[in-house]
Write a protein that holds these residues in place. Structure first.
Motif, PDB file in Angstrom:
ATOM      1  N   VAL A 190       0.946  -0.929  -0.045  1.00  0.00           N
ATOM      2  CA  VAL A 190       0.590   0.202  -0.072  1.00  0.00           C
ATOM      3  C   VAL A 190       0.713   0.992   0.149  1.00  0.00           C
ATOM      4  O   VAL A 190       1.797   0.990   0.997  1.00  0.00           O
ATOM      5  N   GLU A 191       0.682   1.921  -0.968  1.00  0.00           N
ATOM      6  CA  GLU A 191       1.682   3.206  -0.892  1.00  0.00           C
ATOM      7  C   GLU A 191       3.277   2.905  -0.848  1.00  0.00           C
ATOM      8  O   GLU A 191       4.025   3.799  -0.305  1.00  0.00           O
ATOM      9  N   GLY A 192       3.795   2.154  -1.786  1.00  0.00           N
ATOM     10  CA  GLY A 192       5.044   1.757  -1.009  1.00  0.00           C
ATOM     11  C   GLY A 192       5.706   0.510  -0.211  1.00  0.00           C
ATOM     12  O   GLY A 192       7.003   0.927   0.096  1.00  0.00           O
ATOM     13  N   GLU A 193       4.547   0.833   0.964  1.00  0.00           N
ATOM     14  CA  GLU A 193       4.457   0.174   2.159  1.00  0.00           C
ATOM     15  C   GLU A 193       4.523  -1.734   1.731  1.00  0.00           C
ATOM     16  O   GLU A 193       3.653  -1.446   1.872  1.00  0.00           O
ATOM     17  N   ILE A 194       5.087  -2.309   2.357  1.00  0.00           N
ATOM     18  CA  ILE A 194       4.436  -3.232   2.377  1.00  0.00           C
ATOM     19  C   ILE A 194       4.001  -3.739   3.921  1.00  0.00           C
ATOM     20  O   ILE A 194       4.595  -3.308   4.445  1.00  0.00           O
ATOM     21  N   TRP A 195       3.113  -4.898   3.805  1.00  0.00           N
ATOM     22  CA  TRP A 195       2.300  -4.489   5.094  1.00  0.00           C
ATOM     23  C   TRP A 195       2.189  -6.327   5.060  1.00  0.00           C
ATOM     24  O   TRP A 195       1.983  -7.195   3.928  1.00  0.00           O
ATOM     25  N   GLU A 196       2.093  -7.545   5.677  1.00  0.00           N
ATOM     26  CA  GLU A 196       1.892  -8.745   6.697  1.00  0.00           C
ATOM     27  C   GLU A 196       0.131  -8.772   6.034  1.00  0.00           C
ATOM     28  O   GLU A 196      -0.712  -8.063   7.541  1.00  0.00           O
ATOM     29  N   GLU A 197      -0.111  -9.302   5.851  1.00  0.00           N
ATOM     30  CA  GLU A 197      -1.520 -10.059   6.050  1.00  0.00           C
ATOM     31  C   GLU A 197      -1.256 -10.743   7.243  1.00  0.00           C
ATOM     32  O   GLU A 197      -1.432 -11.946   7.736  1.00  0.00           O
ATOM     33  N   ALA A 198      -2.994 -10.340   8.308  1.00  0.00           N
ATOM     34  CA  ALA A 198      -3.126 -11.161   9.442  1.00  0.00           C
ATOM     35  C   ALA A 198      -4.821 -11.587   9.487  1.00  0.00           C
ATOM     36  O   ALA A 198      -5.246 -11.165   9.114  1.00  0.00           O
ATOM     37  N   GLU A 199      -4.246 -13.095   9.718  1.00  0.00           N
ATOM     38  CA  GLU A 199      -5.938 -12.934  10.160  1.00  0.00           C
ATOM     39  C   GLU A 199      -6.431 -14.266  11.382  1.00  0.00           C
ATOM     40  O   GLU A 199      -5.918 -14.273  12.400  1.00  0.00           O
ATOM     41  N   ILE A 200      -7.542 -13.920  11.662  1.00  0.00           N
ATOM     42  CA  ILE A 200      -7.853 -14.170  13.402  1.00  0.00           C
ATOM     43  C   ILE A 200      -8.133 -15.869  13.149  1.00  0.00           C
ATOM     44  O   ILE A 200      -8.546 -16.149  12.313  1.00  0.00           O
ATOM     45  N   VAL A 201      -7.650 -16.114  14.136  1.00  0.00           N
ATOM     46  CA  VAL A 201      -7.470 -17.775  14.472  1.00  0.00           C
ATOM     47  C   VAL A 201      -8.215 -18.103  15.717  1.00  0.00           C
ATOM     48  O   VAL A 201      -8.381 -19.367  15.929  1.00  0.00           O
ATOM     49  N   GLY A 202      -8.611 -17.290  16.312  1.00  0.00           N
ATOM     50  CA  GLY A 202      -9.720 -17.495  17.538  1.00  0.00           C
ATOM     51  C   GLY A 202     -10.060 -16.660  18.121  1.00  0.00           C
ATOM     52  O   GLY A 202      -9.862 -14.801  17.922  1.00  0.00           O
ATOM     53  N   PHE A 203     -10.254 -16.788  19.401  1.00  0.00           N
ATOM     54  CA  PHE A 203     -11.123 -15.695  20.448  1.00  0.00           C
ATOM     55  C   PHE A 203     -10.261 -15.311  21.865  1.00  0.00           C
ATOM     56  O   PHE A 203      -9.931 -16.254  22.019  1.00  0.00           O
ATOM     57  N   LYS A 204      -9.741 -14.612  22.391  1.00  0.00           N
ATOM     58  CA  LYS A 204      -9.683 -14.262  23.733  1.00  0.00           C
ATOM     59  C   LYS A 204     -10.564 -14.061  24.410  1.00  0.00           C
ATOM     60  O   LYS A 204     -11.758 -13.327  24.079  1.00  0.00           O
ATOM     61  N   ASN A 205     -10.860 -13.928  26.104  1.00  0.00           N
ATOM     62  CA  ASN A 205     -11.235 -14.164  27.066  1.00  0.00           C
ATOM     63  C   ASN A 205     -11.355 -12.805  28.010  1.00  0.00           C
ATOM     64  O   ASN A 205     -11.124 -12.476  28.870  1.00  0.00           O
ATOM     65  N   GLN A 206     -11.526 -11.843  26.233  1.00  0.00           N
ATOM     66  CA  GLN A 206     -12.088 -10.122  27.198  1.00  0.00           C
ATOM     67  C   GLN A 206     -12.634  -9.897  25.883  1.00  0.00           C
ATOM     68  O   GLN A 206     -13.054 -10.219  24.856  1.00  0.00           O
ATOM     69  N   LEU A 207     -12.654  -8.203  26.470  1.00  0.00           N
ATOM     70  CA  LEU A 207     -14.071  -7.832  25.760  1.00  0.00           C
ATOM     71  C   LEU A 207     -13.436  -6.925  24.418  1.00  0.00           C
ATOM     72  O   LEU A 207     -12.159  -6.886  24.379  1.00  0.00           O
ATOM     73  N   ALA A 208     -13.733  -7.038  23.276  1.00  0.00           N
ATOM     74  CA  ALA A 208     -13.130  -6.819  21.511  1.00  0.00           C
ATOM     75  C   ALA A 208     -13.344  -5.326  21.975  1.00  0.00           C
ATOM     76  O   ALA A 208     -13.873  -4.149  22.463  1.00  0.00           O
TER      77      ALA A 208
END
Ligand SMILES: [Zn+2]
Length: 286
Positions: free
Chosen positions: A151-169
């Motif tokens: 994105v605009e010359g910067e490289i970002w690594e994509e993250a994916e959701i693998v589970g959920f923590k026991n805390q509020l989002a």
């Protein structure tokens, strides 16, 4: 004289194009409009792993409802126009028949979406004059996928959701405001990337609207959301400065009237045609 007329004719389209350029474009959910001051009903629930969750989420839902109300009243200087009500419904009350007969907007809380649809933090089903809102309240845990985007010359690594923590989002407050926006009649607006203003500390960007669908924009890093002037103006544009303090005819109701009129006209003409044919026949004997 002719010159004057042609000048006048030129002036009219010019006026229209000027107002068109300066007019903001708003996006609304088809066939959905509140007909009376809304009653928001937040559904209580039990979560034995997170006993505090219910109390915190009820408070957040109430704050989100009154954040919308306050901003609409401030913009229109009309407290009577935007008279939002908020109640909590106990689990027992929810099981009673027709418990929600007075609720305009039902707000439900669930731990997380079904597997495979984990990227959602909530949704609103808005149809005619009612809405169901579902908020998923657990904080997702991410894992880097190895896939990169530029994105605009910067490289970002994509993250994916693998589970959920026991805390509020973290995004519950903005998700609530977004879904309540849907329940008021707002759809996802379209913006350009340069409508997102950079945070002064270089920490992400500010969204021009609480109603954007972040998946439509390739913006890496954090996006900050709040109810903006654009959002408030969208609602005011939909209901008018007077607000939702009187019975509004929904788009659906107007459709109904149009279909009714067309049917009556059709029946009238069909009737006339058959009468003409009948007049040539001799009546049957008894
Ligand atoms: Zn949405």
């Amino acid at each position: 004289m002719n010159k004057l007329i042609s000048l006048g004719l030129l002036f009219i389209p010019a006026l229209f194009s000027v107002s068109f350029v300066f007019a903001e474009e708003y996006y609304y959910i088809p066939d959905h409009l509140l007909e009376q001051p809304p009653l928001f009903c937040a559904m209580e629930f039990e979560d034995t792993q997170m006993p505090e969750a219910q109390r915190d989420l009820m408070k957040m839902a109430e704050n989100a409802v009154f954040d919308w109300e306050t901003k609409l009243v401030e913009a229109t200087k009309n407290p009577e126009g935007w008279d939002f009500e908020f109640v909590k419904l106990s689990v027992q009350k929810q099981q009673e028949f027709f418990f929600d007969r007075d609720c305009t907007v039902n707000i439900y809380f669930e731990r997380h979406p079904p597997k495979g649809e984990w990227e959602y933090s909530g949704y609103a089903d808005s149809y005619l004059t009612f809405s169901d809102i579902v908020i998923f309240y657990l904080e997702p845990s991410y894992q880097y996928s190895g896939k990169t985007i530029e994105v605009e010359g910067e490289i970002w690594e994509e993250a994916e959701i693998v589970g959920f923590k026991n805390q509020l989002a973290q995004d519950i407050q903005s998700t609530l405001r977004h879904e309540i926006g849907h329940s008021l009649g707002l759809d996802h607006p379209k913006f350009e990337l340069n409508d997102f203003t950079k945070d002064q500390f270089g920490n992400g960007v500010h969204s021009p609207s609480i109603m954007i669908d972040p998946y439509e924009y390739n913006i890496p890093g954090e996006i900050h959301y709040k109810i903006t002037d654009y959002d408030v103006n969208s609602v005011v544009n939909l209901y008018g400065e007077d607000g939702i303090n009187e019975i509004h005819l929904s788009a659906y109701f107007l459709d109904f009237i149009i279909i009714g009129v067309v049917l009556i006209v059709m029946i009238y003409f069909v009737n006339r045609k058959f009468r003409k044919k009948d007049s040539g026949l001799t009546p049957l004997e008894d």
